[in-house]
Write a protein that holds these residues in place. Sequence first.
Motif, PDB file in Angstrom:
ATOM      1  N   ASP A   3       0.828  -1.195   0.000  1.00 49.91           N
ATOM      2  CA  ASP A   3       0.000   0.000   0.000  1.00 49.91           C
ATOM      3  C   ASP A   3       0.868   1.253   0.000  1.00 49.91           C
ATOM      4  O   ASP A   3       0.484   2.286   0.535  1.00 49.91           O
ATOM      5  CB  ASP A   3      -0.998  -0.010   1.160  1.00 49.91           C
ATOM      6  N   SER A   4       2.039   1.162  -0.612  1.00 50.19           N
ATOM      7  CA  SER A   4       2.955   2.298  -0.670  1.00 50.19           C
ATOM      8  C   SER A   4       2.528   3.329  -1.711  1.00 50.19           C
ATOM      9  O   SER A   4       3.158   4.358  -1.846  1.00 50.19           O
ATOM     10  CB  SER A   4       4.377   1.820  -0.956  1.00 50.19           C
ATOM     11  N   TRP A   5       1.434   3.084  -2.430  1.00 48.66           N
ATOM     12  CA  TRP A   5       0.956   4.010  -3.448  1.00 48.66           C
ATOM     13  C   TRP A   5       0.070   5.118  -2.879  1.00 48.66           C
ATOM     14  O   TRP A   5      -0.333   6.023  -3.596  1.00 48.66           O
ATOM     15  CB  TRP A   5       0.228   3.257  -4.564  1.00 48.66           C
ATOM     16  N   PHE A   6      -0.199   5.072  -1.583  1.00 47.64           N
ATOM     17  CA  PHE A   6      -0.958   6.158  -0.972  1.00 47.64           C
ATOM     18  C   PHE A   6      -0.433   6.463   0.426  1.00 47.64           C
ATOM     19  O   PHE A   6       0.222   5.647   1.058  1.00 47.64           O
ATOM     20  CB  PHE A   6      -2.454   5.836  -0.911  1.00 47.64           C
ATOM     21  N   ARG A   7      -0.737   7.682   0.871  1.00 47.85           N
ATOM     22  CA  ARG A   7      -0.349   8.136   2.209  1.00 47.85           C
ATOM     23  C   ARG A   7      -1.493   8.999   2.731  1.00 47.85           C
ATOM     24  O   ARG A   7      -2.026   9.842   2.003  1.00 47.85           O
ATOM     25  CB  ARG A   7       0.951   8.931   2.137  1.00 47.85           C
ATOM     26  N   ILE A   8      -1.871   8.804   3.972  1.00 44.32           N
ATOM     27  CA  ILE A   8      -2.953   9.574   4.568  1.00 44.32           C
ATOM     28  C   ILE A   8      -2.390  10.451   5.675  1.00 44.32           C
ATOM     29  O   ILE A   8      -1.703   9.955   6.569  1.00 44.32           O
ATOM     30  CB  ILE A   8      -4.044   8.650   5.144  1.00 44.32           C
ATOM     31  N   THR A   9      -2.689  11.739   5.599  1.00 45.25           N
ATOM     32  CA  THR A   9      -2.345  12.677   6.654  1.00 45.25           C
ATOM     33  C   THR A   9      -3.627  12.932   7.432  1.00 45.25           C
ATOM     34  O   THR A   9      -4.509  13.653   6.963  1.00 45.25           O
ATOM     35  CB  THR A   9      -1.800  14.000   6.062  1.00 45.25           C
ATOM     36  N   ILE A  14      -5.895  14.631   4.356  1.00 40.93           N
ATOM     37  CA  ILE A  14      -5.392  14.665   2.987  1.00 40.93           C
ATOM     38  C   ILE A  14      -4.840  13.288   2.633  1.00 40.93           C
ATOM     39  O   ILE A  14      -4.030  12.725   3.364  1.00 40.93           O
ATOM     40  CB  ILE A  14      -4.307  15.739   2.800  1.00 40.93           C
ATOM     41  N   LEU A  15      -5.291  12.789   1.506  1.00 39.70           N
ATOM     42  CA  LEU A  15      -4.833  11.519   0.965  1.00 39.70           C
ATOM     43  C   LEU A  15      -3.944  11.840  -0.228  1.00 39.70           C
ATOM     44  O   LEU A  15      -4.350  12.565  -1.135  1.00 39.70           O
ATOM     45  CB  LEU A  15      -6.036  10.692   0.527  1.00 39.70           C
ATOM     46  N   THR A  16      -2.715  11.335  -0.225  1.00 43.34           N
ATOM     47  CA  THR A  16      -1.789  11.536  -1.335  1.00 43.34           C
ATOM     48  C   THR A  16      -1.648  10.220  -2.080  1.00 43.34           C
ATOM     49  O   THR A  16      -1.312   9.198  -1.489  1.00 43.34           O
ATOM     50  CB  THR A  16      -0.417  12.016  -0.828  1.00 43.34           C
ATOM     51  N   LEU A  17      -1.927  10.264  -3.389  1.00 45.90           N
ATOM     52  CA  LEU A  17      -1.879   9.078  -4.239  1.00 45.90           C
ATOM     53  C   LEU A  17      -0.720   9.167  -5.219  1.00 45.90           C
ATOM     54  O   LEU A  17      -0.502  10.217  -5.833  1.00 45.90           O
ATOM     55  CB  LEU A  17      -3.162   8.954  -5.052  1.00 45.90           C
ATOM     56  N   THR A  18      -0.016   8.069  -5.407  1.00 46.46           N
ATOM     57  CA  THR A  18       0.988   7.956  -6.459  1.00 46.46           C
ATOM     58  C   THR A  18       0.353   7.123  -7.568  1.00 46.46           C
ATOM     59  O   THR A  18      -0.098   6.007  -7.325  1.00 46.46           O
ATOM     60  CB  THR A  18       2.265   7.278  -5.935  1.00 46.46           C
ATOM     61  N   LEU A  19       0.318   7.685  -8.778  1.00 51.11           N
ATOM     62  CA  LEU A  19      -0.408   7.061  -9.876  1.00 51.11           C
ATOM     63  C   LEU A  19       0.476   6.835 -11.091  1.00 51.11           C
ATOM     64  O   LEU A  19       1.390   7.607 -11.361  1.00 51.11           O
ATOM     65  CB  LEU A  19      -1.585   7.951 -10.298  1.00 51.11           C
ATOM     66  N   HIS A  20       0.152   5.794 -11.832  1.00 53.37           N
ATOM     67  CA  HIS A  20       0.700   5.568 -13.168  1.00 53.37           C
ATOM     68  C   HIS A  20      -0.507   5.612 -14.098  1.00 53.37           C
ATOM     69  O   HIS A  20      -1.410   4.793 -13.980  1.00 53.37           O
ATOM     70  CB  HIS A  20       1.405   4.212 -13.271  1.00 53.37           C
ATOM     71  N   VAL A  21      -0.526   6.593 -14.983  1.00 54.09           N
ATOM     72  CA  VAL A  21      -1.702   6.842 -15.812  1.00 54.09           C
ATOM     73  C   VAL A  21      -1.412   6.484 -17.261  1.00 54.09           C
ATOM     74  O   VAL A  21      -0.378   6.860 -17.814  1.00 54.09           O
ATOM     75  CB  VAL A  21      -2.122   8.326 -15.702  1.00 54.09           C
ATOM     76  N   ALA A  37       2.796   2.328  -7.614  1.00 49.71           N
ATOM     77  CA  ALA A  37       1.778   3.284  -8.049  1.00 49.71           C
ATOM     78  C   ALA A  37       0.490   2.545  -8.408  1.00 49.71           C
ATOM     79  O   ALA A  37       0.513   1.386  -8.807  1.00 49.71           O
ATOM     80  CB  ALA A  37       2.278   4.067  -9.263  1.00 49.71           C
ATOM     81  N   LEU A  38      -0.620   3.241  -8.253  1.00 44.68           N
ATOM     82  CA  LEU A  38      -1.913   2.723  -8.688  1.00 44.68           C
ATOM     83  C   LEU A  38      -2.042   3.024 -10.174  1.00 44.68           C
ATOM     84  O   LEU A  38      -1.864   4.175 -10.592  1.00 44.68           O
ATOM     85  CB  LEU A  38      -3.039   3.411  -7.912  1.00 44.68           C
ATOM     86  N   LYS A  39      -2.321   2.005 -10.979  1.00 40.84           N
ATOM     87  CA  LYS A  39      -2.439   2.201 -12.426  1.00 40.84           C
ATOM     88  C   LYS A  39      -3.889   2.486 -12.789  1.00 40.84           C
ATOM     89  O   LYS A  39      -4.800   1.754 -12.402  1.00 40.84           O
ATOM     90  CB  LYS A  39      -1.953   0.979 -13.196  1.00 40.84           C
ATOM     91  N   ILE A  40      -4.057   3.581 -13.549  1.00 38.09           N
ATOM     92  CA  ILE A  40      -5.383   3.978 -14.014  1.00 38.09           C
ATOM     93  C   ILE A  40      -5.318   4.224 -15.510  1.00 38.09           C
ATOM     94  O   ILE A  40      -4.463   4.974 -15.993  1.00 38.09           O
ATOM     95  CB  ILE A  40      -5.874   5.259 -13.304  1.00 38.09           C
ATOM     96  N   LYS A  41      -6.215   3.570 -16.243  1.00 36.33           N
ATOM     97  CA  LYS A  41      -6.354   3.830 -17.675  1.00 36.33           C
ATOM     98  C   LYS A  41      -7.385   4.941 -17.849  1.00 36.33           C
ATOM     99  O   LYS A  41      -8.424   4.924 -17.181  1.00 36.33           O
ATOM    100  CB  LYS A  41      -6.810   2.578 -18.410  1.00 36.33           C
ATOM    101  N   ILE A  42      -7.084   5.880 -18.747  1.00 38.02           N
ATOM    102  CA  ILE A  42      -7.943   7.048 -18.950  1.00 38.02           C
ATOM    103  C   ILE A  42      -8.438   7.082 -20.392  1.00 38.02           C
ATOM    104  O   ILE A  42      -7.636   7.022 -21.328  1.00 38.02           O
ATOM    105  CB  ILE A  42      -7.183   8.358 -18.636  1.00 38.02           C
ATOM    106  N   HIS A  80       3.566   9.385 -14.675  1.00 43.43           N
ATOM    107  CA  HIS A  80       3.715   9.259 -13.220  1.00 43.43           C
ATOM    108  C   HIS A  80       3.178  10.542 -12.584  1.00 43.43           C
ATOM    109  O   HIS A  80       3.675  11.628 -12.865  1.00 43.43           O
ATOM    110  CB  HIS A  80       5.184   9.047 -12.853  1.00 43.43           C
ATOM    111  N   LYS A  81       2.161  10.408 -11.741  1.00 39.29           N
ATOM    112  CA  LYS A  81       1.507  11.576 -11.161  1.00 39.29           C
ATOM    113  C   LYS A  81       1.342  11.412  -9.661  1.00 39.29           C
ATOM    114  O   LYS A  81       1.236  10.300  -9.153  1.00 39.29           O
ATOM    115  CB  LYS A  81       0.128  11.785 -11.788  1.00 39.29           C
ATOM    116  N   VAL A  82       1.281  12.530  -8.979  1.00 40.60           N
ATOM    117  CA  VAL A  82       0.957  12.576  -7.558  1.00 40.60           C
ATOM    118  C   VAL A  82      -0.259  13.478  -7.421  1.00 40.60           C
ATOM    119  O   VAL A  82      -0.267  14.607  -7.895  1.00 40.60           O
ATOM    120  CB  VAL A  82       2.133  13.108  -6.710  1.00 40.60           C
ATOM    121  N   VAL A  83      -1.298  12.933  -6.788  1.00 43.76           N
ATOM    122  CA  VAL A  83      -2.565  13.634  -6.644  1.00 43.76           C
ATOM    123  C   VAL A  83      -2.942  13.668  -5.169  1.00 43.76           C
ATOM    124  O   VAL A  83      -2.742  12.686  -4.453  1.00 43.76           O
ATOM    125  CB  VAL A  83      -3.678  12.921  -7.456  1.00 43.76           C
TER     126      VAL A  83
END
Length: 102
Positions: A3-9, A14-21, A37-42, A80-83
């Motif tokens: 679960d290293s693709w997200f971090r919760i403060t 605030i939830l920080t997501l590491t994504l591969h889009v 990273a969490l992979k998302i197809k767009i 590679h994105k951080v949201v």
Amino acid sequence: MSDSWFRITTDAQILTLTLHVQPNARKTAITGLHGDALKIKIAAAAVDGQANARLLAFLAKEFEVPLRQIKLKQGEHSRHKVVEVQGSSINPITLLSDVHNP
């Protein structure tokens, strides 16, 4: 499952997501993990910010928050994105529950 693709403060909610889009997909969907990273197809082209706009709208829907509470922090021109997601009560792990691994 990592679960290293997200971090919760928790103090700031605030939830920080590491994504591969992956743009130009047939449909917008979460497809699993891609490294850390969490992979998302767009289903939008990576032209004039279309894929980024579709990504943020998709995440707002998934996390049940208004679009204004989703911010692209890094990776405007990268796969590679951080949201950041603010104020969602949705556990990010649940996003993987509908992913089918062959």
